[in-house]
Design an enzyme around this catalytic site. Structure first.
Site, PDB file in Angstrom:
ATOM      1  N   GLU A 176       0.903  -1.167   0.000  1.00  0.00           N
ATOM      2  CA  GLU A 176       0.000   0.000   0.000  1.00  0.00           C
ATOM      3  C   GLU A 176       0.928   1.199   0.000  1.00  0.00           C
ATOM      4  OE1 GLU A 176      -1.031   3.044   0.565  1.00  0.00           O
ATOM      5  OE2 GLU A 176      -1.809   2.826   2.566  1.00  0.00           O
ATOM      6  N   GLU A 198       5.373  11.262  -2.068  1.00  0.00           N
ATOM      7  CA  GLU A 198       6.244  10.423  -1.254  1.00  0.00           C
ATOM      8  C   GLU A 198       7.116   9.544  -2.166  1.00  0.00           C
ATOM      9  OE1 GLU A 198       2.907   9.418   2.170  1.00  0.00           O
ATOM     10  OE2 GLU A 198       4.399   7.909   1.716  1.00  0.00           O
TER      11      GLU A 198
END
Ligand SMILES: N=C(N)NCC[C@H]1O[C@@H](n2cnc3c(N)ncnc32)[C@H](O)[C@@H]1O
Length: 436
Positions: A214, A223
């Site tokens: 995930e 990110e």
């Protein structure tokens, strides 16, 4: 490349403060102009920065041409600036900045706050549970890697709902120390092995049949954990193995955002009977120059049918593809309203391990159960009234930051044309650093 000087630019040059001589900066990476007032340059070019117009965009000159450049792509010419200031050159500080900011990044994931937020996200966590449950039969005897396992919830789903041969639960943050305990307390220590460390640096016992993770961030890619997933795929996933998610799409829609606009811009009209409109240009720069994470878009605020602008195949995607991703869109405005901006979100798909079985999907958009990501709002500088029937068409560019590797800049270029439009309509463009 910037060529002509229109009023705003000329006004800008007249503002030039000549008491401050321009400073020399060096390009850290190639930058390709996304608008007529921006200046392209290549890594290593020496630019003269005349004015630091804002934190993110500076007015600079190169080879006799001027234009806006992204400040995050430039490095002070240390030789030049230190000599001028007579400061002892100290590059240790400069080189100590980790472009991945791993200490801060993994430090935040070592807290229960973020793990709780992800576990409390029912739509997210239940989707992964359903993926394991519906594939429990073909998972028998398989080897699974769970990259970025956090508390190990997905690994525990595998061990409890299916009979894999082994699950490698990989986690770089300090939460991994607790994950071992959770695995034991749930009786899964025979199947699940926790590996604490960055996936890129670990040695696993062998290849895996399924790589589950995930990894999705705001606007899908923020990110850039996806890079770690692709590196692990190339190193550990066996030929013919499965990536979960198997696919990902970035979605976009032109939208209204009246509440947010009123709260951040309208507020200055007449607070306590006073005229504070002089602060509105500052408000625009402070509140609308970057994306707004965790925006909850109401379905009725969509001005058109959303569309997928970027689609990723997780088996064939290369890390190098992540540097620049480009999508295009054409929206037909379906109702009269105020065009405040664009909203984006993502969908990820989980292809079944069994041929012709249903592909499961996690949709983080406004028509699905809200998730902890919610959606991401990109505000225009000013609202535009639409009658309905117009076409909003253009492109979206996700340009990964060449220095700060978890960051990117999202540039949206659009034009609005209505049925009775005569001649060329204006192409607008706006770049949103996320965050550097
Ligand atoms: N946006 C997300 N989905 N973030 C989830 C990130 C989770 O994966 C972990 N993680 C991220 N990158 C890595 C990596 N390269 N190696 C191991 N764990 C990682 C991180 O510590 C956190 O627990």
């Amino acid at each position: 490349m910037f060529k002509k000087v229109d009023d705003s630019i000329r006004m800008h040059q007249e503002d030039e403060d000549y008491t401050n001589p321009p400073e020399e900066f060096i390009g850290l990476s190639d930058f390709t102009s996304c608008g007529s007032d921006q200046l392209s340059f290549r890594a290593g070019d020496r630019l003269l920065v005349h004015t630091k117009t804002s934190a993110d965009w500076w007015w600079a000159e190169l080879g006799g041409l001027c234009g806006y450049v992204p400040s995050s792509y430039l490095k002070q010419d240390v030789e030049d600036s230190y000599l001028k200031q007579g400061v002892e050159e100290d590059t240790s500080e400069e080189t100590s900045e980790d472009p991945w900011q791993d200490e801060e990044y993994f430090g935040s994931y070592g807290t229960l706050r973020l793990q709780l937020e992800m576990l409390s996200d029912r739509a997210r966590t239940e989707t992964y549970r359903q993926v394991i449950l519906t594939n429990s039969a073909p998972l028998r005897g398989k080897v699974v890697m769970d990259l970025g396992c956090g508390t190990g919830v997905i690994s525990l789903f595998c061990a409890r709902l299916a009979q894999p041969k082994a699950v490698y639960a990989v986690e770089a943050s300090s939460i991994a120390e607790h994950t071992e305990t959770l695995v034991r307390q749930n009786g899964c220590e025979e199947v699940v092995t926790v590996f604490q460390g960055r996936a890129e640096e670990l040695e696993l016992p062998g290849t895996v049949d399924i790589l589950i993770s995930e990894w999705m961030g705001n606007c899908l890619l923020f990110e850039f954990m996806v890079e770690s997933v692709l590196q692990a795929r190339d190193r550990w996933l066996r030929e013919g193995g499965m990536m979960w998610p198997s696919g990902a799409s970035l979605c976009l829609v032109p939208c209204q955002a009246l509440d947010y606009y009123t709260e951040r811009m309208g507020f200055w009209e007449q607070p306590y009977g006073l005229d504070f409109t002089a602060l509105q240009s500052l408000a625009q720069s402070e509140f609308f120059s970057r994306p707004r994470f965790s925006h909850l878009l109401q379905p009725e605020d969509c001005l058109a049918t959303p569309c997928d602008v970027i689609t990723l195949d997780m088996l064939t995607l290369h890390v190098t593809d992540l540097e620049k991703l480009r999508g295009q869109f054409t929206f037909i405005v379906e109702k009269a309203g105020t065009f405040h901006g664009f909203t984006s979100w993502f969908r990820v798909q989980f292809q079944s391990l069994e041929r012709d079985k249903t592909t499961l999907e996690l949709d983080t958009g406004p028509y699905s159960e809200p998730t902890h990501w919610k959606q991401t709002l990109f505000m225009l500088d000013g609202p535009i009234s639409l009658l309905g029937g117009e076409t909003v068409s253009g492109i979206i560019l996700l340009h990964r930051n060449p220095v700060w590797r978890r960051h990117m800049t999202v540039t949206i270029q659009w034009r609005i044309s209505s049925t009775e439009e005569t001649g060329n309509c204006m192409v607008q463009t706006k770049s949103f650093p996320m965050w550097r």
